[in-house]
Design an enzyme around this catalytic site. Sequence first.
Site, PDB file in Angstrom:
ATOM      1  N   LYS A  97       0.803  -1.225   0.000  1.00 58.29           N
ATOM      2  CA  LYS A  97       0.000   0.000   0.000  1.00 58.29           C
ATOM      3  C   LYS A  97       0.841   1.282   0.000  1.00 58.29           C
ATOM      4  CE  LYS A  97      -4.274  -1.648   0.152  1.00 58.29           C
ATOM      5  NZ  LYS A  97      -5.182  -1.470  -1.007  1.00 58.29           N
ATOM      6  N   GLU A 119      -9.933   5.733   3.175  1.00 57.01           N
ATOM      7  CA  GLU A 119     -10.711   4.618   3.697  1.00 57.01           C
ATOM      8  C   GLU A 119      -9.729   3.479   3.969  1.00 57.01           C
ATOM      9  OE1 GLU A 119     -10.055   5.072   0.605  1.00 57.01           O
ATOM     10  OE2 GLU A 119      -9.400   3.073   0.028  1.00 57.01           O
ATOM     11  N   SER A 386       1.849  -9.724  -0.982  1.00 56.88           N
ATOM     12  CA  SER A 386       1.477  -8.310  -0.882  1.00 56.88           C
ATOM     13  C   SER A 386       1.565  -7.710   0.512  1.00 56.88           C
ATOM     14  CB  SER A 386       0.061  -8.115  -1.437  1.00 56.88           C
ATOM     15  OG  SER A 386      -0.834  -8.984  -0.768  1.00 56.88           O
TER      16      SER A 386
END
Lengths: 404, 264
Positions: A97, A119, A386
């Site tokens: 991210k 969010e 990830s």
Amino acid sequence: MTTFLQDLNKIGVETGHFGQFGGRFVPEALISALDQLETEYLKAAADPKFNDEFQNLLKDYVGRPNPLTEAKNFSQYAGGARVFLKREDLNHTGSHKINNVLGQALLTVRMGKKRIIAETGAGQHGVATATAAALFGLECIIYMGEEDTVRQSLNVARMKLLGATVVPVTTGTKTLKDAINEAMRDWVTNVETTHYLLGTVAGPHPFPTIGRNFHSIIGVEARQQILEKIGKLPTAITACVGGGSNAIGLFHPFINDKEVQIHGYEAAGDGIETGRHAATLSGGSVGILHGTRSYVLQDENGQTLPSHSISAGLDYPGVGPEHAWLKDSGRAKYHPITDSEAMEAFSLLSRTEGIIPAIETAHAIAGTMKLGKELGKDATIVVNCSGRGDKDVETAAKWFNITI
Amino acid sequence: MGSIQEIFDKTKSENRAALIAYLPAGFPSFEGSIAIMKEMANSGVDIIEIGVPYSDPLMDGPTIQAAVDIALEHKTGIKEVMETVSEVSKTGVAVLTMSYWSPIEKWGISKYAKQLNQAGGIGVITPDLPPDESEAWISESDANNLDRIFVVAPSSTEERLKIVTDKVTGFVYAASIMGVTGTRSEVSNKAEELVKRVRKHTNLPIAVGLGVSTVEQAQEVAKFADGVIIGSAFVKKILESNDLPETLLIISQMCRDFARAVRR
């Protein structure tokens, strides 16, 4: 001379559409902010100084390039295929991210805005955003479904420690979908001072393309690393898909390598046939959600249906429009993975390689096990690892009956 | 029932702004919403906007979200919306629907337009469909004699105002503030400024909505706009009210008060 960002494949950048998918289905009040963001991105992408700044942050702050680790012990569970993990879990803040967050935070500063909102589902995007806000001195508000604040309480604490305000969202299904609604409501009210740092490659144009481009570093590195390690491209690349940001980051730089298979794994929850799932591409239909046309879980009246997954980060009834386009064009294949398949893979990777993946990532690991068995031992698979599983310890302990 | 243009011609000749009321279909119940809207039609409301309930209403504040949740609990779908349109338009009041784009696109753009026309509806407000994405909607709304009302906002640039007003028919919906629906203590001065800016681009009537909830605010807006749109104020009263007879009395009185307020 072109820059790193300009060298990327330009699909969708100009029109905001991927075939019939994508676009902008938002209140007119937000159009000028989306235009401003698009203009600023295009200027920044062409600016060597911005590219240097972005890449220096990725190197010195995130710790890129992260390694491509061969999972030799795990290979036996994937039909003997060679499995390589792209180690986004080793990034600062623990997942992919941060790539997109730093890119958009730099854009926020360029636009002269002082406040960012975001969010979060699993909390990884919220943590990454709170981190960037701390680094750049921006006010930071994170919207998080109340249900997710419970199952990801560790990440809530991390965001607060970083100085962010976490707002639990109690409307609708109290998960990621409703957190996005609340963030949009904030944005439409405060758009002059605020950047909405959307954390996935869904939402209105230009979010799907700028998010993808900032994450493309994953695929660019992985492609170079696998060529160095085995002297050729892999048989297949795999990733988990919720909104689809980590997946598109890995997939995008391989799209023109026609010999490389692309597989995405969605959260099937209790199983698609039960209706309790989040497998949008496998079990949804074409519709509108959160400003974009893509595959959506919805009924015949266009009402969004609640999604379900053990993984908060995949628990979303929509998906990025580029994935919808890749599915329909046949370039990528998407498959459902149930909660129990994901948790089995979670356990196997932990025990065989000493790498505890995020439960989101475990869906990609489970898919890779199936794919490896199909492709056989001569195949090479690059899977996007990830995120790391520290945040999921409570959920996993409960699943495996471990007392904390 | 006349066209939107005829309604605004009439209100202009009477030296007043048009009074436009919003209520979601299926709220507080299917029958209740029809009864309330009929009462509105008999109490001085010129145009009724029937809201299509949607699961993710990101332009709406807590009041309308609560109403829409109730409507969805009552399983209010497009079929029920069309029945509501049909019943309410029988009173002779002009009926529009206000819908997020997802329900219309999923139902079928052409099917929706045909059914609405057959039910007696004369237009649609689409708060999250920018003209840029509305090619199919433009041809279907034209084919079915529906006005297509797009929304402009204080943040709209001159370029955007031109794009929107080129495609809009009936009237222009001017959002008075940056934000979501809901009652507010005062109307921002952005509303008047926006109306002035929109007039440079079009001769169509302009109605102001979002945050207009009191008689005083309606009076103020009626001075510079051709229509005044009230939504959350009605919904709030209905949420607070105990039973339908009481609701009807309250709504009727509110509408009469607003109808007086929009006279110049």
